[in-house]
Design a protein around this motif. Structure first.
Motif, PDB file in Angstrom:
ATOM      1  N   ASN A  54     -16.584  -5.859  -5.501  1.00 50.59           N
ATOM      2  CA  ASN A  54     -15.666  -5.023  -4.740  1.00 50.59           C
ATOM      3  C   ASN A  54     -16.153  -3.578  -4.791  1.00 50.59           C
ATOM      4  O   ASN A  54     -16.500  -3.072  -5.865  1.00 50.59           O
ATOM      5  CB  ASN A  54     -14.252  -5.077  -5.336  1.00 50.59           C
ATOM      6  N   THR A  55     -16.176  -2.923  -3.652  1.00 51.27           N
ATOM      7  CA  THR A  55     -16.454  -1.496  -3.631  1.00 51.27           C
ATOM      8  C   THR A  55     -15.230  -0.748  -4.163  1.00 51.27           C
ATOM      9  O   THR A  55     -14.213  -1.351  -4.500  1.00 51.27           O
ATOM     10  CB  THR A  55     -16.738  -1.017  -2.200  1.00 51.27           C
ATOM     11  N   ALA A  56     -15.321   0.564  -4.188  1.00 49.96           N
ATOM     12  CA  ALA A  56     -14.133   1.361  -4.468  1.00 49.96           C
ATOM     13  C   ALA A  56     -13.068   1.058  -3.420  1.00 49.96           C
ATOM     14  O   ALA A  56     -13.373   0.846  -2.235  1.00 49.96           O
ATOM     15  CB  ALA A  56     -14.475   2.854  -4.445  1.00 49.96           C
ATOM     16  N   GLN A  57     -11.817   0.997  -3.861  1.00 56.40           N
ATOM     17  CA  GLN A  57     -10.679   0.816  -2.969  1.00 56.40           C
ATOM     18  C   GLN A  57      -9.866   2.112  -3.009  1.00 56.40           C
ATOM     19  O   GLN A  57      -9.589   2.643  -4.090  1.00 56.40           O
ATOM     20  CB  GLN A  57      -9.809  -0.356  -3.424  1.00 56.40           C
ATOM     21  N   SER A  58      -9.495   2.608  -1.845  1.00 58.79           N
ATOM     22  CA  SER A  58      -8.782   3.882  -1.805  1.00 58.79           C
ATOM     23  C   SER A  58      -7.934   3.939  -0.543  1.00 58.79           C
ATOM     24  O   SER A  58      -8.220   3.252   0.447  1.00 58.79           O
ATOM     25  CB  SER A  58      -9.771   5.052  -1.818  1.00 58.79           C
ATOM     26  N   ARG A  59      -6.903   4.787  -0.574  1.00 56.27           N
ATOM     27  CA  ARG A  59      -6.124   4.982   0.641  1.00 56.27           C
ATOM     28  C   ARG A  59      -7.016   5.514   1.763  1.00 56.27           C
ATOM     29  O   ARG A  59      -6.788   5.216   2.931  1.00 56.27           O
ATOM     30  CB  ARG A  59      -4.963   5.951   0.381  1.00 56.27           C
ATOM     31  N   HIS A  60      -8.036   6.266   1.390  1.00 60.92           N
ATOM     32  CA  HIS A  60      -8.942   6.818   2.402  1.00 60.92           C
ATOM     33  C   HIS A  60     -10.302   7.057   1.775  1.00 60.92           C
ATOM     34  O   HIS A  60     -10.401   7.607   0.683  1.00 60.92           O
ATOM     35  CB  HIS A  60      -8.368   8.121   2.965  1.00 60.92           C
TER      36      HIS A  60
ATOM     37  N   THR B 270       0.338  -2.525   0.736  1.00 61.34           N
ATOM     38  CA  THR B 270      -0.084  -1.165   1.019  1.00 61.34           C
ATOM     39  C   THR B 270      -1.104  -1.176   2.154  1.00 61.34           C
ATOM     40  O   THR B 270      -1.471  -2.230   2.677  1.00 61.34           O
ATOM     41  CB  THR B 270      -0.693  -0.528  -0.249  1.00 61.34           C
ATOM     42  N   THR B 271      -1.567  -0.016   2.571  1.00 62.72           N
ATOM     43  CA  THR B 271      -2.706   0.092   3.485  1.00 62.72           C
ATOM     44  C   THR B 271      -3.778   0.921   2.785  1.00 62.72           C
ATOM     45  O   THR B 271      -3.475   1.905   2.119  1.00 62.72           O
ATOM     46  CB  THR B 271      -2.314   0.782   4.806  1.00 62.72           C
ATOM     47  N   SER B 272      -5.014   0.485   2.892  1.00 58.32           N
ATOM     48  CA  SER B 272      -6.088   1.190   2.203  1.00 58.32           C
ATOM     49  C   SER B 272      -7.418   0.838   2.847  1.00 58.32           C
ATOM     50  O   SER B 272      -7.464   0.127   3.854  1.00 58.32           O
ATOM     51  CB  SER B 272      -6.097   0.839   0.707  1.00 58.32           C
ATOM     52  N   GLU B 273      -8.512   1.325   2.236  1.00 62.29           N
ATOM     53  CA  GLU B 273      -9.859   1.091   2.740  1.00 62.29           C
ATOM     54  C   GLU B 273     -10.735   0.578   1.608  1.00 62.29           C
ATOM     55  O   GLU B 273     -10.501   0.871   0.435  1.00 62.29           O
ATOM     56  CB  GLU B 273     -10.434   2.387   3.316  1.00 62.29           C
ATOM     57  N   GLY B 274     -11.744  -0.194   1.967  1.00 65.01           N
ATOM     58  CA  GLY B 274     -12.662  -0.719   0.968  1.00 65.01           C
ATOM     59  C   GLY B 274     -13.488  -1.850   1.525  1.00 65.01           C
ATOM     60  O   GLY B 274     -13.369  -2.219   2.687  1.00 65.01           O
ATOM     61  N   GLY B 275     -14.350  -2.384   0.686  1.00 59.13           N
ATOM     62  CA  GLY B 275     -15.221  -3.482   1.097  1.00 59.13           C
ATOM     63  C   GLY B 275     -15.500  -4.406  -0.058  1.00 59.13           C
ATOM     64  O   GLY B 275     -15.073  -4.164  -1.202  1.00 59.13           O
TER      65      GLY B 275
ATOM     66  N   MET C  56      -0.609  -5.610  -2.397  1.00 58.91           N
ATOM     67  CA  MET C  56       0.456  -4.662  -2.718  1.00 58.91           C
ATOM     68  C   MET C  56      -0.037  -3.504  -3.579  1.00 58.91           C
ATOM     69  O   MET C  56       0.559  -2.433  -3.568  1.00 58.91           O
ATOM     70  CB  MET C  56       1.597  -5.369  -3.444  1.00 58.91           C
ATOM     71  N   SER C  57      -1.115  -3.720  -4.332  1.00 56.82           N
ATOM     72  CA  SER C  57      -1.465  -2.722  -5.332  1.00 56.82           C
ATOM     73  C   SER C  57      -2.965  -2.506  -5.485  1.00 56.82           C
ATOM     74  O   SER C  57      -3.410  -1.384  -5.663  1.00 56.82           O
ATOM     75  CB  SER C  57      -0.855  -3.127  -6.684  1.00 56.82           C
ATOM     76  N   PHE C  58      -3.771  -3.577  -5.425  1.00 55.51           N
ATOM     77  CA  PHE C  58      -5.220  -3.422  -5.581  1.00 55.51           C
ATOM     78  C   PHE C  58      -5.843  -2.781  -4.353  1.00 55.51           C
ATOM     79  O   PHE C  58      -6.537  -1.769  -4.437  1.00 55.51           O
ATOM     80  CB  PHE C  58      -5.884  -4.771  -5.858  1.00 55.51           C
ATOM     81  N   GLY C  59      -5.631  -3.383  -3.190  1.00 57.59           N
ATOM     82  CA  GLY C  59      -6.196  -2.847  -1.970  1.00 57.59           C
ATOM     83  C   GLY C  59      -5.898  -3.732  -0.787  1.00 57.59           C
ATOM     84  O   GLY C  59      -5.663  -4.931  -0.941  1.00 57.59           O
ATOM     85  N   HIS C  60      -5.893  -3.131   0.391  1.00 59.26           N
ATOM     86  CA  HIS C  60      -5.609  -3.875   1.624  1.00 59.26           C
ATOM     87  C   HIS C  60      -6.544  -3.361   2.714  1.00 59.26           C
ATOM     88  O   HIS C  60      -6.121  -2.751   3.689  1.00 59.26           O
ATOM     89  CB  HIS C  60      -4.142  -3.687   2.018  1.00 59.26           C
ATOM     90  N   ALA C  61      -7.838  -3.582   2.500  1.00 55.30           N
ATOM     91  CA  ALA C  61      -8.840  -3.122   3.457  1.00 55.30           C
ATOM     92  C   ALA C  61      -8.737  -3.917   4.750  1.00 55.30           C
ATOM     93  O   ALA C  61      -8.438  -5.113   4.747  1.00 55.30           O
ATOM     94  CB  ALA C  61     -10.233  -3.276   2.857  1.00 55.30           C
ATOM     95  N   GLY C  62      -8.999  -3.256   5.859  1.00 56.66           N
ATOM     96  CA  GLY C  62      -8.922  -3.914   7.154  1.00 56.66           C
ATOM     97  C   GLY C  62      -9.983  -4.980   7.327  1.00 56.66           C
ATOM     98  O   GLY C  62     -10.865  -5.172   6.504  1.00 56.66           O
TER      99      GLY C  62
ATOM    100  N   ALA D 267     -12.100  -8.158   4.601  1.00 57.14           N
ATOM    101  CA  ALA D 267     -12.302  -7.869   3.177  1.00 57.14           C
ATOM    102  C   ALA D 267     -11.096  -8.248   2.334  1.00 57.14           C
ATOM    103  O   ALA D 267     -11.228  -8.862   1.273  1.00 57.14           O
ATOM    104  CB  ALA D 267     -12.644  -6.394   2.983  1.00 57.14           C
ATOM    105  N   GLN D 268      -9.902  -7.896   2.785  1.00 53.70           N
ATOM    106  CA  GLN D 268      -8.728  -8.152   1.971  1.00 53.70           C
ATOM    107  C   GLN D 268      -8.432  -9.645   1.844  1.00 53.70           C
ATOM    108  O   GLN D 268      -7.711 -10.060   0.918  1.00 53.70           O
ATOM    109  CB  GLN D 268      -7.507  -7.403   2.530  1.00 53.70           C
ATOM    110  N   LEU D 269      -8.985 -10.470   2.715  1.00 55.40           N
ATOM    111  CA  LEU D 269      -8.882 -11.918   2.573  1.00 55.40           C
ATOM    112  C   LEU D 269      -9.925 -12.443   1.580  1.00 55.40           C
ATOM    113  O   LEU D 269      -9.615 -13.255   0.704  1.00 55.40           O
ATOM    114  CB  LEU D 269      -9.074 -12.591   3.933  1.00 55.40           C
ATOM    115  N   LEU D 270     -11.157 -11.964   1.721  1.00 56.96           N
ATOM    116  CA  LEU D 270     -12.228 -12.410   0.835  1.00 56.96           C
ATOM    117  C   LEU D 270     -11.967 -11.997  -0.608  1.00 56.96           C
ATOM    118  O   LEU D 270     -12.384 -12.682  -1.554  1.00 56.96           O
ATOM    119  CB  LEU D 270     -13.560 -11.838   1.325  1.00 56.96           C
ATOM    120  N   GLN D 271     -11.248 -10.905  -0.810  1.00 60.72           N
ATOM    121  CA  GLN D 271     -10.982 -10.437  -2.169  1.00 60.72           C
ATOM    122  C   GLN D 271     -10.113 -11.394  -2.972  1.00 60.72           C
ATOM    123  O   GLN D 271     -10.162 -11.382  -4.206  1.00 60.72           O
ATOM    124  CB  GLN D 271     -10.348  -9.042  -2.115  1.00 60.72           C
TER     125      GLN D 271
END
Length: 388
Positions: free
Chosen positions: A15-21, A199-204, A329-335, A338-342
């Motif tokens: 997992n890359t860094a997960q962040s709101r932006h 939540t909504t966030s970004e990551g890979g 809800m808490s770790f990350g919700h990348a578009g 990614a958020q499925l593969l996680q």
């Protein structure tokens, strides 16, 4: 007959860094970072890859330094993992690289995230959006079985607290949360409060699969695909949301629970049952979806998911710890994907024993899921520490 994925191992996850932006990234760059991280975890180089599945352009493939390879698009994550495994099982590839990511997608913060408001007639004409669709399903279950807001809030607090202690989660250090905190957050779509929602966030992220006989020469501990399956009653977001389909004709599947058929087939492929699962890395777009999945996959009887949650089964030390990294809800919700593969990545980490937080002692079998009743599809995968 031999297991269809006997010759397949998952040898790298990242997992890359997960962040709101993530202002330094777009979706392409964060996807590439996920791919490189997964290869590093596997102890492999780009030239070892002979199949790719992800958000890669032709230029990316050339830049990445890959030789001749099979290329497939990536779709919903669990079906794509099963497709990647099939490439190896059928001799079409030896090493498959998967990667996905999302960044720079949700820019109009005055509106709900764009993936929650698909442009079809039910959204444009009536203002329906994803939270409202999933809320209708939760409310119907509450009216039918007496499921309570407190039980939903217990789910949300459990998952958010898993993220609260995870240094890599977007919500790290934001808790701890109680069910009362969830119920005190503002209402979004009755019965969902803000903290009942993802939540909504970004990551890979990235994943590498390889022939199982290569795993012994690699530095990471392999994980194995024990079973998998998927159900769809869709098209998603175009017809009335529901957790079941009355009058469904599949034998022995009461009311056609979305995902029950998929779970039964995954368990049958693995030669296991719900009681053999050590940890459940459930997809968690909204709190009720956990209760629905517990019932759909037969961890408890129909209508008793709320009581199962209230009895302490899903928390740390419970009989079925859920969504241990903090989930959507808490770790990350990348578009994108990614958020499925996680969900699969966390299941792999659990059975490898490499979770930084909330490691379930002795975990040998994890169930990983994607989708939800509001989207009218559910995908299920079982991963394990032992080769099938």
């Amino acid at each position: 007959m031999p297991h269809p994925f006997h010759d397949v191992a998952i040898v790298g996850v990242f997992n890359t860094a997960q962040s709101r932006h993530l202002p330094e990234h777009d979706s392409a760059s964060i996807t590439l970072e996920g791919a490189l991280g997964a290869l590093a975890d596997a102890g492999l180089e780009p030239h070892d890859v002979d199949a790719v599945m992800g958000q890669f352009s032709s230029d990316d493939v050339l830049t990445f330094g890959l030789g001749p390879c099979v290329r497939r698009p990536i779709g919903p994550a669990i079906p794509s993992v099963l497709d990647a495994a099939a490439l190896i099982a059928t001799g079409q590839a030896d090493v498959v690289l998967m990667s996905a990511g999302g960044a720079g997608i949700y820019t109009d913060r005055a509106s709900t995230a764009p993936w929650t408001r698909p442009a079809h007639e039910f959204v444009v004409g009536y203002g329906l959006f994803t939270a409202a669709e999933f809320a209708l399903i939760a409310r119907r279950h509450m009216l039918t079985f007496g499921t309570t807001p407190e039980q939903l809030a217990t789910v949300a607090a459990t998952i958010r607290n898993n993220g609260h202690v995870n240094p890599k989660a977007v919500y790290y250090g934001r808790g701890p949360y109680t069910p009362e905190d969830v119920l005190a957050s503002r209402m979004v779509a009755d019965p969902y409060h803000l903290l009942d929602c993802a939540t909504t966030s970004e990551g890979g992220c990235g994943m590498v699969l390889a022939r199982a006989d290569r795993a012994a020469d690699l530095p990471s501990t392999p994980a194995y695909i024990l079973g998998g399956g998927g159900d769809i009653l869709g098209p998603s977001y175009h017809i009335s949301p529901r957790w079941d389909l009355r009058g469904f004709t599949e034998p022995d599947i009461p009311n056609g629970y979305v995902g029950r058929r998929a779970a039964r087939r995954a368990f049958a492929m693995a030669g296991l049952g719900p009681s053999d699962v050590d940890v459940a890395e459930f997809y968690d777009p909204f709190s009720f979806e956990i209760i629905r999945q517990l019932e759909a996959f037969e961890f408890c009887p129909e209508g008793e998911g709320g009581a199962f949650v209230a009895d302490g089964n899903i928390g740390p030390g419970g009989s079925l710890p859920i969504t241990t990294d903090g989930g959507l809800m808490s770790f990350g919700h990348a578009g994108h994907i990614a958020q499925l593969l996680q969900r699969v990545i966390r299941g792999v980490e659990q059975v490898r024993g490499t979770c930084e937080t909330m490691q379930v002692p002795g975990a040998e079998v994890a169930i990983c899921t994607n989708g939800g009743a509001g989207a009218l599809f559910t995908d299920v995968m079982l991963v394990g520490s032992e080769r099938p």
